[in-house]
Design an enzyme around this catalytic site. Structure first.
Site, PDB file in Angstrom:
ATOM      1  N   ASP A 101       0.808  -1.227   0.037  1.00  0.00           N
ATOM      2  CA  ASP A 101      -0.122   0.087  -0.116  1.00  0.00           C
ATOM      3  C   ASP A 101       0.900   1.197   0.075  1.00  0.00           C
ATOM      4  O   ASP A 101       0.710   2.380   0.757  1.00  0.00           O
ATOM      5  CB  ASP A 101      -1.066  -0.091   1.206  1.00  0.00           C
ATOM      6  CG  ASP A 101      -2.094   0.963   1.044  1.00  0.00           C
ATOM      7  OD1 ASP A 101      -2.316   1.454   0.018  1.00  0.00           O
ATOM      8  OD2 ASP A 101      -2.665   1.154   1.956  1.00  0.00           O
ATOM      9  N   ARG A 105       0.116   9.341   0.577  1.00  0.00           N
ATOM     10  CA  ARG A 105      -0.766   9.539   1.635  1.00  0.00           C
ATOM     11  C   ARG A 105      -0.141   8.696   2.878  1.00  0.00           C
ATOM     12  O   ARG A 105      -0.456   8.880   3.925  1.00  0.00           O
ATOM     13  CB  ARG A 105      -2.144   9.154   1.290  1.00  0.00           C
ATOM     14  CG  ARG A 105      -2.343   7.482   1.050  1.00  0.00           C
ATOM     15  CD  ARG A 105      -3.851   7.033   0.829  1.00  0.00           C
ATOM     16  NE  ARG A 105      -3.871   5.789   0.331  1.00  0.00           N
ATOM     17  CZ  ARG A 105      -3.608   5.169  -0.813  1.00  0.00           C
ATOM     18  NH1 ARG A 105      -3.514   6.162  -1.930  1.00  0.00           N
ATOM     19  NH2 ARG A 105      -3.615   3.824  -1.287  1.00  0.00           N
ATOM     20  N   ASN A 106       0.791   7.773   2.738  1.00  0.00           N
ATOM     21  CA  ASN A 106       1.175   6.729   3.756  1.00  0.00           C
ATOM     22  C   ASN A 106       2.624   6.964   4.015  1.00  0.00           C
ATOM     23  O   ASN A 106       3.229   6.314   4.420  1.00  0.00           O
ATOM     24  CB  ASN A 106       0.958   5.273   3.261  1.00  0.00           C
ATOM     25  CG  ASN A 106      -0.543   4.857   3.117  1.00  0.00           C
ATOM     26  OD1 ASN A 106      -1.290   5.365   3.873  1.00  0.00           O
ATOM     27  ND2 ASN A 106      -0.745   3.855   2.487  1.00  0.00           N
ATOM     28  N   ASP A 119       1.593   3.184   7.662  1.00  0.00           N
ATOM     29  CA  ASP A 119       0.407   2.697   7.480  1.00  0.00           C
ATOM     30  C   ASP A 119       0.874   1.186   7.024  1.00  0.00           C
ATOM     31  O   ASP A 119       0.750   0.866   5.655  1.00  0.00           O
ATOM     32  CB  ASP A 119      -0.286   3.295   6.236  1.00  0.00           C
ATOM     33  CG  ASP A 119      -2.062   2.897   6.400  1.00  0.00           C
ATOM     34  OD1 ASP A 119      -1.967   1.593   7.053  1.00  0.00           O
ATOM     35  OD2 ASP A 119      -2.694   3.727   6.078  1.00  0.00           O
TER      36      ASP A 119
END
Length: 249
Positions: A101, A105-106, A119
């Protein structure tokens, strides 16, 4: 807060245990776990990230708030972000973990703009095998996934490399949404036809080439993160009037 299920608690605690095994300047460090009876999901305690996530920071640089000190992200800073993420991912793979992932954003930013990959909800230990296949019904980050992951839900180190190529694109597009003119169902046919994301404006040719290598239809032709680190180090030194990358690791 709603009381969480045993499965939710188990998944979060598995993530917490995994994080205690990781130690790297660009991997988020776990400080502790807070648990209150009957108060919902336990909370992971991690260092304060003054600049929140990389995606928000990039978008803020595109449209600075007039009420605050405007800031921008120059080419050197973009290279540093990319380098730090590649270093963190190289370490993660050397520890036999897939992220699955990886996205801007992570990636979190502290007060010094140091990147921390975070994350780990989808992370998977692949020590005993070289790939991992998800269960049906698992929610997945479609716009960051490699061709083989979209087709077969098959994740490998090289599918993480594809996702890294998307992160590069995010960095040099200042946080735009990948394939923003397509819905999720249209992405796989688009990629299968040989199409890829367009290179962002003012993107250095070496970065554009690296993106394309990350998105090769053949996983074996994609570079390793060690190779990516070497490319970015050379780019910063030779093409961009030296960035002191050694100070970022």
């Amino acid at each position: 807060a709603d009381v969480c299920s045993e499965d939710q608690i188990r998944k979060l605690m598995t993530e917490a245990v995994m994080m205690t095994d990781l130690s790297h300047p660009h991997i988020m460090k776990l400080l502790g776990v807070a648990i209150e009876p009957d108060m919902g999901l336990p909370m992971l305690i991690m260092p304060f990230m003054a600049h929140k996530d990389l995606q928000s920071y990039l978008r803020g640089a595109r449209m600075p708030d007039d009420e605050n000190q405007p800031y921008s992200v120059d080419q050197k800073q973009k290279i540093v972000f990319a380098f730090q993420i590649a270093r963190g991912m190289d370490y993660l793979h050397n520890q036999h973990y897939l992220h699955r992932d990886l996205a801007s954003r992570n990636c979190l930013l502290d007060h010094q703009l140091r990147v921390y990959i975070a994350d780990f909800g989808l992370i998977k230990d692949v020590y005993s095998q070289n790939h991992y296949q998800t269960e049906p019904g698992t929610k997945l980050p479609i716009r960051w996934m490699a061709l083989e992951a979209l087709c077969d839900r098959m994740f490998t180190k090289k599918s993480d490399v594809w996702s890294y190529g998307i992160v590069l694109w995010e960095i040099f597009s200042l946080g735009q949404i990948p394939y923003q003119t397509l819905d999720n169902e249209g992405i796989l046919p688009y990629l299968n036809s040989g199409n890829r994301l367009s290179v962002p404006e003012a993107c250095p040719p070496a970065i554009a080439e690296l993106m394309q290598q990350c998105w090769d239809a053949s996983p074996m032709k994609r570079p390793s993160f060690k190779r990516i680190v070497d490319v970015l180090d050379s780019l910063a030194t030779v093409e961009l009037s030296y960035v002191a990358l050694e100070d970022t690791v």
